[in-house]
Design a protein around this motif. Structure first.
Motif, PDB file in Angstrom:
ATOM      1  N   ARG A 281      16.056  -5.873  -6.897  1.00 28.65           N
ATOM      2  CA  ARG A 281      15.041  -4.862  -6.571  1.00 28.65           C
ATOM      3  C   ARG A 281      15.707  -3.533  -6.196  1.00 28.65           C
ATOM      4  NH1 ARG A 281      11.525  -6.291  -1.598  1.00 28.65           N
ATOM      5  NH2 ARG A 281      13.519  -5.833  -0.629  1.00 28.65           N
TER       6      ARG A 281
ATOM      7  N   TYR B 211      13.587 -11.809 -11.201  1.00 32.17           N
ATOM      8  CA  TYR B 211      13.349 -12.523  -9.949  1.00 32.17           C
ATOM      9  C   TYR B 211      13.627 -14.010 -10.129  1.00 32.17           C
ATOM     10  CZ  TYR B 211      10.931 -13.657  -5.569  1.00 32.17           C
ATOM     11  OH  TYR B 211      10.617 -14.091  -4.299  1.00 32.17           O
TER      12      TYR B 211
ATOM     13  N   PHE C 122       8.056  -6.379  -5.598  1.00 30.94           N
ATOM     14  CA  PHE C 122       8.488  -5.251  -6.421  1.00 30.94           C
ATOM     15  C   PHE C 122       7.594  -4.025  -6.242  1.00 30.94           C
ATOM     16  CE2 PHE C 122      10.634  -8.615  -9.016  1.00 30.94           C
ATOM     17  CZ  PHE C 122      11.914  -8.108  -8.914  1.00 30.94           C
TER      18      PHE C 122
END
Length: 154
Positions: free
Chosen positions: A123, A130, A151
């Protein structure tokens, strides 16, 4: 294999199943990104999978076996979906590139058994990838809303 904080494998399995079934309801669609079971005969795996809530879609991982196909709505190696207005690429393995990567899509994967710092680093570097594995997510499944919030996509 991951030095998880459980007394033994039995306790781990019980806790993982409890966490899963607490968060996943009967009619929820669940994308399982591989390695649903490991080191058990396929018959035992199928018994465990039967006890898990939700309408399951399996994206195969490197430890997955020939499970009873009736336990899943779909079994595949790669899948793209649009959920809550965001495009997702689903695969067991992390990818350097994926469909619509430069248009805000998110790649979800398992396989690497990272901790949450991996997701945070992605991120921070504006990489929309992810790890949904239990090791990175407090030994629980992750919802689409959690990923979108992580996010800041909404």
């Amino acid at each position: 294999m991951q030095n998880r904080p459980f007394e033994d494998v039995g306790v781990m399995d019980r806790d993982l199943m409890r966490n899963y079934n607490m968060l996943v309801h009967k009619n929820d669609i669940v994308y399982i990104l591989g390695d649903i079971c490991h080191h058990l005969p396929v018959e035992q795996d199928n018994e465990i999978i039967k006890k898990l809530n939700g309408r399951k879609i399996l994206i195969r991982g490197n430890h997955d076996k020939k499970y009873d196909e009736n336990l899943f709505e779909e079994i595949c190696d790669f899948k793209t979906v649009s959920l809550n207005g965001v495009y997702f690429s689903l695969m067991h393995y992390p990818m350097l590139s994926w469909p619509k990567k430069n248009s805000g899509s998110i790649q979800l994967h398992g396989h690497i058994h990272a901790d949450m710092s991996y997701n945070q680093k992605n991120r921070d570097e504006h990489i929309f990838r992810y790890d949904v594995g239990v090791d990175a997510n407090q030994f629980c499944p992750v919802s689409v809303n959690q990923i979108l919030d992580f996010f800041k996509c909404r």
